[in-house]
Design an enzyme around this catalytic site. Sequence first.
Site, PDB file in Angstrom:
ATOM      1  N   GLN A   1       0.857  -1.185   0.000  1.00 37.60           N
ATOM      2  CA  GLN A   1       0.000   0.000   0.000  1.00 37.60           C
ATOM      3  C   GLN A   1       0.895   1.238   0.000  1.00 37.60           C
ATOM      4  O   GLN A   1       1.571   1.525   0.978  1.00 37.60           O
ATOM      5  CB  GLN A   1      -0.890  -0.025   1.241  1.00 37.60           C
TER       6      GLN A   1
ATOM      7  N   SER B   1       2.068   6.573   2.428  1.00 40.07           N
ATOM      8  CA  SER B   1       2.896   7.529   3.173  1.00 40.07           C
ATOM      9  C   SER B   1       4.054   8.065   2.333  1.00 40.07           C
ATOM     10  O   SER B   1       4.630   7.357   1.507  1.00 40.07           O
ATOM     11  CB  SER B   1       3.464   6.869   4.436  1.00 40.07           C
TER      12      SER B   1
ATOM     13  N   SER C   1       5.156  -1.197   3.873  1.00 40.90           N
ATOM     14  CA  SER C   1       5.320  -2.550   4.408  1.00 40.90           C
ATOM     15  C   SER C   1       5.455  -3.574   3.280  1.00 40.90           C
ATOM     16  O   SER C   1       4.651  -3.584   2.341  1.00 40.90           O
ATOM     17  CB  SER C   1       4.131  -2.923   5.298  1.00 40.90           C
TER      18      SER C   1
ATOM     19  N   GLU D   1     -13.527  -2.707   8.384  1.00 38.98           N
ATOM     20  CA  GLU D   1     -13.551  -3.166   9.772  1.00 38.98           C
ATOM     21  C   GLU D   1     -12.488  -4.237   9.947  1.00 38.98           C
ATOM     22  O   GLU D   1     -12.585  -5.330   9.415  1.00 38.98           O
ATOM     23  CB  GLU D   1     -14.937  -3.728  10.118  1.00 38.98           C
TER      24      GLU D   1
ATOM     25  N   GLU E   1      -0.430  10.598  16.372  1.00 41.16           N
ATOM     26  CA  GLU E   1      -0.931  11.969  16.253  1.00 41.16           C
ATOM     27  C   GLU E   1      -2.086  12.061  15.259  1.00 41.16           C
ATOM     28  O   GLU E   1      -3.105  12.734  15.519  1.00 41.16           O
ATOM     29  CB  GLU E   1       0.208  12.910  15.827  1.00 41.16           C
TER      30      GLU E   1
END
Length: 372
Positions: free
Chosen positions: A123, A126, A158, A241, A356
């Site tokens: 994915q 970031s 990852s 979920e 955060e």
Amino acid sequence: MADARNFLDEHAEHRPDGFPDAMFAQFRYLADPEAARRDCVAWQRLLFDNGFAGLTWPHAVGGRALPSAYALAWADVESEYDVPRGLFGVTLEMVGPTLLAVGTREQKSHCTAILRGDEVWCQLFSEPGAGSDLAGVATRATRTESGWRINGQKVWTSEARHARYGYLLARSDPSQSRHRGLTAFVVDMTAPGVDVRPLKQMTGGASFSEVFFDDVALPADAVLGEVGGGWTVAMTTLGFERFSSFGRSLGRLVRQAAELGWNDTASRERFVDAIIDQRALAAFEAGVHRRLLAGQSPGPEAALAKIATGSVVSTLADAVAGRLGNALSMSGAGFDDWRLVVLSAPAFHIAGGTDEIVKTMIAERVLGLPRG
């Protein structure tokens, strides 16, 4: 669940207590990451061949289309066994459901290969200048005659070095700011211009990577969802979920830690704090699971489990460090697992969204506080 237990008894070691390998899977096999990949792929294929992969996924892609209750029950039972599962965490929990929700027919066809263990995905969210702030994505997607050209950098991805494909979020309209003008793409990680560079961690492993895109050409049908609809696709992914059972897994770790002996008052009190927090987390997760089984969405408050998990791991790591002291750094002292816990604790405050960012989401969506 008798069939599930019989299968697990036949193919895995029953470990209801002890070090929870599933939680720290990305830090294991430090000396031989390729062995980790082979073990995880073999286990996923074994699950698929025996009907235990994709319990809630559609029949069309090789799943069993069962209610969530079955996936929860399976996760609960499997957590008692020593199985190699870390490699497919993001692929199965985030990427696969996203492909099923918004992908084209061809994109959804990847889900069968995923369930078989043939494809690992990463994915690509970031970035160095954005971190967990997805609205700050700067990686550029430029239209071409045949599709798109990608330039930019992702970080803390990852299992990128094992991934065959990636799910990329990029800025397709630079005239728009923040969450506008983003598009999601499917990326072939072997395409020319994709450069994966593993990041060495203080654990000694390299489960994360930085990924560079240098004029990477993507076909027009690589778009996942709608052009300009990347934010919606990303929110779909983050809204799935996830059956968090870290509270129970940490219970195994706490019970193992109790065997260390706690002679000094300071570290013992810290250990007691970890026990209390772990039991509170387990109780909270049990409540979330009950709501899921009743057909209710856990809502954004489920993010509290992520914050609590990091807190429990850090508290326990501090207690263990105080208890074992210099022995943690001694080779052959028998404390390798505990050294791993201490060194990996900071990652639990970063992975899956920094504390955060998660706290901001809780403040806005749970507590209803105004935006800063």
